[in-house]
Design a protein around this motif. Structure first.
Motif, short mmCIF file in Angstrom:
data_model
loop_
_atom_site.label_atom_id
_atom_site.label_comp_id
_atom_site.label_asym_id
_atom_site.label_seq_id
_atom_site.Cartn_x
_atom_site.Cartn_y
_atom_site.Cartn_z
N ALA A 68 38.80 40.88 44.48
CA ALA A 68 39.74 42.00 44.38
C ALA A 68 40.54 41.94 43.08
O ALA A 68 40.78 42.97 42.45
CB ALA A 68 40.68 42.01 45.59
N VAL A 69 40.95 40.74 42.68
CA VAL A 69 41.68 40.59 41.42
C VAL A 69 40.77 40.95 40.25
O VAL A 69 41.16 41.65 39.32
CB VAL A 69 42.24 39.15 41.26
CG1 VAL A 69 42.85 38.96 39.87
CG2 VAL A 69 43.27 38.86 42.33
N GLU A 70 39.52 40.48 40.30
CA GLU A 70 38.56 40.77 39.24
C GLU A 70 38.25 42.27 39.17
O GLU A 70 38.07 42.82 38.09
CB GLU A 70 37.29 39.95 39.43
CG GLU A 70 37.53 38.48 39.13
CD GLU A 70 36.36 37.58 39.45
OE1 GLU A 70 35.38 38.04 40.09
OE2 GLU A 70 36.40 36.40 39.05
N GLN A 71 38.21 42.92 40.32
CA GLN A 71 37.95 44.36 40.36
C GLN A 71 39.11 45.13 39.71
O GLN A 71 38.90 46.19 39.12
CB GLN A 71 37.78 44.81 41.81
CG GLN A 71 37.30 46.24 41.95
CD GLN A 71 37.02 46.62 43.40
OE1 GLN A 71 37.37 45.89 44.32
NE2 GLN A 71 36.38 47.75 43.60
N ALA A 72 40.31 44.56 39.76
CA ALA A 72 41.47 45.19 39.12
C ALA A 72 41.47 44.96 37.61
O ALA A 72 42.30 45.50 36.89
CB ALA A 72 42.76 44.65 39.74
N GLY A 73 40.55 44.11 37.13
CA GLY A 73 40.43 43.90 35.70
C GLY A 73 41.00 42.59 35.18
O GLY A 73 41.20 42.43 33.97
N TYR A 74 41.28 41.65 36.07
CA TYR A 74 41.88 40.38 35.68
C TYR A 74 41.04 39.23 36.21
O TYR A 74 40.16 39.42 37.03
CB TYR A 74 43.32 40.28 36.21
CG TYR A 74 44.15 41.47 35.79
CD1 TYR A 74 44.77 41.50 34.55
CD2 TYR A 74 44.28 42.58 36.61
CE1 TYR A 74 45.49 42.61 34.14
CE2 TYR A 74 45.00 43.69 36.21
CZ TYR A 74 45.60 43.70 34.97
OH TYR A 74 46.31 44.79 34.57
N GLY A 75 41.32 38.03 35.74
CA GLY A 75 40.60 36.86 36.21
C GLY A 75 41.43 36.09 37.22
O GLY A 75 42.66 36.09 37.15
N ALA A 76 40.76 35.44 38.18
CA ALA A 76 41.48 34.65 39.19
C ALA A 76 40.64 33.45 39.59
O ALA A 76 39.41 33.54 39.65
CB ALA A 76 41.77 35.50 40.41
N SER A 77 41.33 32.35 39.83
CA SER A 77 40.66 31.15 40.36
C SER A 77 41.68 30.36 41.16
O SER A 77 42.87 30.37 40.84
CB SER A 77 40.11 30.29 39.22
OG SER A 77 41.14 29.88 38.36
N PRO A 78 41.21 29.70 42.22
CA PRO A 78 42.15 28.90 43.02
C PRO A 78 42.81 27.84 42.13
O PRO A 78 42.16 27.27 41.27
CB PRO A 78 41.26 28.24 44.08
CG PRO A 78 40.09 29.15 44.18
CD PRO A 78 39.88 29.70 42.79
N HIS A 79 44.11 27.64 42.34
CA HIS A 79 44.86 26.69 41.51
C HIS A 79 44.46 25.26 41.89
O HIS A 79 44.47 24.91 43.06
CB HIS A 79 46.36 26.89 41.73
CG HIS A 79 47.22 25.97 40.94
ND1 HIS A 79 47.32 26.05 39.57
CD2 HIS A 79 48.00 24.93 41.31
CE1 HIS A 79 48.15 25.12 39.14
NE2 HIS A 79 48.57 24.42 40.18
N GLU A 80 44.13 24.47 40.89
CA GLU A 80 43.77 23.07 41.10
C GLU A 80 45.03 22.23 41.06
O GLU A 80 45.74 22.21 40.06
CB GLU A 80 42.80 22.60 40.01
CG GLU A 80 41.49 23.35 39.97
CD GLU A 80 40.65 23.14 41.23
OE1 GLU A 80 40.69 22.04 41.81
OE2 GLU A 80 39.96 24.09 41.62
N LYS A 81 45.32 21.53 42.16
CA LYS A 81 46.49 20.67 42.18
C LYS A 81 46.18 19.38 41.44
O LYS A 81 45.11 18.82 41.63
CB LYS A 81 46.87 20.38 43.63
CG LYS A 81 47.36 21.60 44.35
CD LYS A 81 47.82 21.29 45.76
CE LYS A 81 48.38 22.54 46.40
NZ LYS A 81 47.65 22.94 47.57
N PRO A 82 47.10 18.91 40.60
CA PRO A 82 46.84 17.68 39.83
C PRO A 82 46.76 16.44 40.72
O PRO A 82 47.24 16.40 41.79
CB PRO A 82 48.03 17.59 38.88
CG PRO A 82 49.04 18.52 39.38
CD PRO A 82 48.38 19.48 40.31
#
Length: 73
Positions: free
Chosen positions: A59-73
Motif C-alpha cells: 500500500a505504501v509502494e502504491q502511494a509512490g513511496y518505499g517501505a520496509s520493516p524496521h530492523e532493530k539493532p
C-alpha cells in the motif's frame, strides 16, 4: 493486535507523510497509523488476522513511496 515500525523512503514534505497516513489508515484491519517525516518512519497497529506486513508495504509502494520493516539493532 500487532504493532510494527517501518522505514519509509521517498518522503520530502508533510504532504507526503499525510498521503501515506491517509492511504494506510483506510485499510481494513488497521487500528492506528502514524508517519514521522523527520525519522522517515511509520508506526502501525493492526489486526494481523485481517492484514499482513506485505499488504502494508504494498500500500505504501502504491502511494509512490518505499517501505520496509524496521530492523532493530
Amino acid at each position: 493486535m500487532k504493532k510494527e515500525t517501518y522505514d519509509i523512503t521517498g518522503m520530502s514534505c508533510a504532504a507526503c507523510s499525510a498521503r501515506i497516513e491517509k492511504g494506510i489508515s483506510g485499510m481494513e484491519g488497521m487500528q492506528q497509523c502514524s508517519v514521522n517525516l523527520l525519522k522517515n518512519s511509520m508506526v502501525v497497529e493492526y489486526d494481523e488476522s485481517a492484514l499482513s506486513s506485505a499488504q502494508i508495504v504494498a500500500a505504501v509502494e502504491q502511494a509512490g513511496y518505499g517501505a520496509s520493516p524496521h530492523e532493530k539493532p
